[in-house]
Design a protein around this motif. Sequence first.
Motif, mmCIF file in Angstrom:
data_model
loop_
_atom_site.group_PDB
_atom_site.id
_atom_site.type_symbol
_atom_site.label_atom_id
_atom_site.label_comp_id
_atom_site.label_asym_id
_atom_site.label_seq_id
_atom_site.Cartn_x
_atom_site.Cartn_y
_atom_site.Cartn_z
ATOM 1 N N PHE A 70 23.683 -113.097 88.664
ATOM 2 C CA PHE A 70 22.906 -113.699 89.742
ATOM 3 C C PHE A 70 22.901 -112.783 90.961
ATOM 4 O O PHE A 70 23.819 -111.977 91.147
ATOM 5 C CB PHE A 70 23.497 -115.057 90.157
ATOM 6 C CG PHE A 70 23.771 -115.988 89.015
ATOM 7 C CD1 PHE A 70 22.728 -116.639 88.366
ATOM 8 C CD2 PHE A 70 25.068 -116.218 88.573
ATOM 9 C CE1 PHE A 70 22.967 -117.498 87.313
ATOM 10 C CE2 PHE A 70 25.317 -117.062 87.518
ATOM 11 C CZ PHE A 70 24.266 -117.707 86.887
ATOM 12 N N HIS A 72 21.563 -113.320 95.261
ATOM 13 C CA HIS A 72 20.932 -114.182 96.251
ATOM 14 C C HIS A 72 20.760 -113.392 97.551
ATOM 15 O O HIS A 72 21.608 -113.472 98.447
ATOM 16 C CB HIS A 72 21.773 -115.442 96.500
ATOM 17 C CG HIS A 72 21.995 -116.258 95.259
ATOM 18 N ND1 HIS A 72 21.012 -117.051 94.702
ATOM 19 C CD2 HIS A 72 23.091 -116.387 94.458
ATOM 20 C CE1 HIS A 72 21.494 -117.642 93.621
ATOM 21 N NE2 HIS A 72 22.742 -117.252 93.449
ATOM 22 N N HIS A 123 12.858 -114.552 96.023
ATOM 23 C CA HIS A 123 13.276 -115.954 96.073
ATOM 24 C C HIS A 123 12.311 -116.868 95.337
ATOM 25 O O HIS A 123 12.646 -118.018 95.054
ATOM 26 C CB HIS A 123 13.408 -116.409 97.527
ATOM 27 C CG HIS A 123 14.460 -115.676 98.295
ATOM 28 N ND1 HIS A 123 14.178 -114.529 99.006
ATOM 29 C CD2 HIS A 123 15.792 -115.911 98.456
ATOM 30 C CE1 HIS A 123 15.285 -114.086 99.575
ATOM 31 N NE2 HIS A 123 16.283 -114.898 99.256
ATOM 32 N N GLY A 127 14.944 -117.725 87.434
ATOM 33 C CA GLY A 127 16.195 -117.031 87.118
ATOM 34 C C GLY A 127 15.998 -115.936 86.100
ATOM 35 O O GLY A 127 16.563 -114.838 86.213
ATOM 36 N N ARG A 130 14.268 -112.947 87.707
ATOM 37 C CA ARG A 130 15.221 -112.171 88.520
ATOM 38 C C ARG A 130 16.084 -111.273 87.656
ATOM 39 O O ARG A 130 16.406 -110.141 88.043
ATOM 40 C CB ARG A 130 16.108 -113.111 89.338
ATOM 41 C CG ARG A 130 15.409 -113.821 90.470
ATOM 42 C CD ARG A 130 16.424 -114.502 91.365
ATOM 43 N NE ARG A 130 15.795 -115.471 92.255
ATOM 44 C CZ ARG A 130 16.428 -116.093 93.233
ATOM 45 N NH1 ARG A 130 17.713 -115.875 93.426
ATOM 46 N NH2 ARG A 130 15.799 -116.961 93.993
#
Length: 261
Positions: A70, A72, A123, A127, A130
């Motif tokens: 991940f 962010h 953003h 998922g 990304r």
Amino acid sequence: MMLQVCDVGICYATWVLRHLDFSLQAGQVLAVLGPNGRGKSSLLRVMAGLARPQEGRVQCDASVAYVPQFIHPGFEMTALDLVLTGRARHIGWKGAPSAHDRAVAHDCLRRLDADRFAERDIHHLSGGERQLVLMARALASGCQVMLLDEPASALDFHNQAVILEVMRDLAHREGMTVVFTTHVPQHALEIADQSLLLLDAQAFLFGATLDTVTTEALSRLYRLPIQRMALEVDGRAVQTAIPLYHAIGRAMVSLPTPSLP
């Protein structure tokens, strides 16, 4: 030796891994399999130099790129901008991306069938999208060793096939060393030359994938019957692994019912 893990031990409250030894050559793909909490992500971070083991050491004589599960970002940026951050060591701290850098970034996105959302804010991507962008960023770095933490976990079947094919090509056609973690044994059977099964804190299986990713080893690893099978597809044998989920259901039914207050 491209990458060597020497007697590595990782400890939090208790030992997660200990006395782990293996080595990889250029052009090899390693799949790391293990249940949740066994230390797969921690091992990758140690191999990437982002964390230090409590015991042992990792030796690597090549440039390394790490692809986390991940990310962010704390500010708005496009997918292309994120991939361009992978060019940092080529650009320098005070430089700006050149036309060549931008072309490299687009090529890396295109290779992963992700150039279509190059200008979208990171953003606003799913998922799985990304994850494709994060791998493109690693590709853009021009690394010799790529470490990927569950790179296909959020991807549909088509994009899983894309990312597996890219990892295979990076190793077998371009000589990169590729290490990835996965919960899907078939990913290992599809592309990995070597596999590492983290059975327990001090129990490991490492070796050629067809020798290590077996019915018996997988069933022990996941505490669930898993059957490895060969299917004939277009005249060739394709290895797969099938978990027998109903077996855990039978085991759960046999457990005593807890008493309620």
